[in-house]
Design an enzyme around this catalytic site. Structure first.
Site, PDB file in Angstrom:
ATOM      1  CB  SER A 253      -0.914   0.012   1.231  1.00 12.42           C
ATOM      2  OG  SER A 253      -0.146  -0.038   2.424  1.00 12.42           O
TER       3      SER A 253
ATOM      4  CG  HIS B 127      -2.635  -0.863  -3.102  1.00 12.84           C
ATOM      5  ND1 HIS B 127      -2.976   0.429  -2.765  1.00 12.84           N
ATOM      6  CD2 HIS B 127      -2.816  -1.612  -1.974  1.00 12.84           C
ATOM      7  CE1 HIS B 127      -3.333   0.461  -1.501  1.00 12.84           C
ATOM      8  NE2 HIS B 127      -3.244  -0.764  -0.998  1.00 12.84           N
TER       9      HIS B 127
ATOM     10  CD  GLU C 159      -3.786   3.137  -5.432  1.00 18.27           C
ATOM     11  OE1 GLU C 159      -4.076   4.342  -5.306  1.00 18.27           O
ATOM     12  OE2 GLU C 159      -3.018   2.537  -4.641  1.00 18.27           O
TER      13      GLU C 159
ATOM     14  CG  ASN D 172      -3.509   3.870   1.143  1.00 12.73           C
ATOM     15  OD1 ASN D 172      -4.703   3.901   1.384  1.00 12.73           O
ATOM     16  ND2 ASN D 172      -2.827   2.736   1.167  1.00 12.73           N
TER      17      ASN D 172
END
Length: 390
Positions: free
Chosen positions: A123, A144, A156, A200
């Site tokens: 992440s 991800h 992702e 994130n």
């Protein structure tokens, strides 16, 4: 190699993320090699997959024949070299320890076929450094997923410095063909290897903002979460921290402190709770109490009338412009797509903030920065100039 030629995938790690990734890959018609360091871990992962499928069959959302086919496609391994020796693709889902991931990539590179693509589900951590540990950096990238994998649509697809366009395109197409119980997966390209990638990274300033407000005694977590939920959000920011795990948040903040700014250094209240073992949902107590894992009680009547949710949106937009300036993504709309599919929002931050006027968003960020003394919140040149298309 084209996406429709990929037949066998290795998932390295059978825990929360790994077994979920294995599950959607098996549903997608791939042969799955599920690896972990102990047979017990592999079997637990397989049992969790079976329980998930059985639940869907009982709800008539999946045929028993489809369940049996998918379960039959999963083979367990406890020797990494055996797990990857005849695969077309690998997704590493080990704990977020860079040295461990690099070790896995070195070993996988030594045993996987030359054509195999090697991906990490990290992440935050550097795809480039993982790729550099192999003799095939052009075939290394980030893939991800978000937890729980069977419910979250966003994935992702992350470009390391050495990743080839062929690897990016093949992986993007593979992700597009997978689906979970909510529908088809929604891949988003991340064009540069950067801390937090897109989703994130947009959450980083929000975590910093909420942590600082709590540290300074300026808010009550329940009152903030009640206010955020009053506008339709499924969870408030503090409940999300607990749900994710305060230890995970602490490690993420520490990583951002190393890679983005020392201002992200974990706050004292978070360190204290983690040291006490109060990690959130997983331990039954964190910022809130989680009785038997059930969600905490948030009293709507306690909603903080002085907490303005618009501040969160403005900080997300400002962070998004940093990604645009750096070329991590080329489109504000792509950032919004990531937020909508990663967090369940109806609209992304750019769509929500556009009507305010970019100058007003910039003013808001500057005011927050000065109020809290955090330089990271100062508006970017792109935001101040309003040079944003959506």
């Amino acid at each position: 190699m084209k996406a429709d030629e990929l037949k066998t995938i290795a998932i390295i790690g059978a825990g929360d993320m790994g077994h979920g990734i294995a599950e959607i890959c098996a549903l997608g018609g791939l042969r799955v090699h599920l690896y972990d360091i102990q047979e017990a871990f592999v079997e637990r992962g397989k049992q969790r997959i079976k329980a998930s499928f059985e639940k869907m069959v009982s709800k008539q959302k999946m045929a028993a024949e489809e369940m049996n086919r998918a379960l039959g496609a999963i083979t367990g391994f406890t020797v990494l070299g055996d797990a990857v020796k005849d695969v077309d693709f690998m997704i590493e889902a080990a704990p977020e320890i860079l040295d461990l991931k690099i070790k896995i990539f070195k070993e996988a590179d030594a045993h996987a076929p030359a054509h195999a693509i090697l991906a990490s589900n990290t992440s935050n951590m550097s795809i480039t450094r993982m790729g550099a540990a192999t003799n095939r950096p052009d075939k290394v990238l980030g893939i991800h997923f978000f937890n729980p994998v069977m419910m979250m649509l966003l994935v992702e697809v992350i470009h390391g410095e050495g990743t080839s366009e062929e690897t990016m395109q093949t992986s993007y197409e593979l992700m597009s063909r997978l689906k979970n119980f909510r529908g088809n997966m929604v891949p988003v390209r991340v064009e540069k290897d950067t801390p937090g990638f897109i989703y994130n990274r947009l959450g980083a300033p929000i975590g910093l903002y909420m942590a600082e407000l709590y540290e300074k005694g300026m808010v009550d977590p329940e009152a903030v979460d009640a206010k955020v939920r009053s506008i339709g959000a499924p969870m408030g920011p503090y409940e999300i921290m607990d749900f994710t795990g305060l230890d995970v948040n602490l490690h993420g903040n520490a990583y951002f402190a190393e890679t983005l700014s020392p201002e992200f250094e974990p706050r004292g209240w978070m360190k204290r709770l983690v040291d006490e073992g109060n990690l959130g949902k997983k331990s039954g107590k964190g910022i809130f109490d989680w009785p038997d894992g059930a969600r905490p009680t948030i009293d709507p009547a306690k909603a903080d009338p002085n907490f303005d949710v618009t501040d969160i949106i403005c900080l997300q937009v400002n962070e998004g412009t940093k990604l645009l300036e750096a070329g991590v993504t080329h489109s504000a709309a792509e950032i919004d797509k990531a937020v909508v599919n990663g967090g369940g929002s109806v609209f992304g931050p750019f769509a929500l903030a556009k009507g305010m006027g970019w100058d007003k968003v910039a003013e808001r960020c500057e005011a927050i920065s000065k109020r809290l003394g955090i330089q990271w919140f100062m508006p970017t040149e792109m935001l101040k100039k309003g040079n944003i298309e959506i």
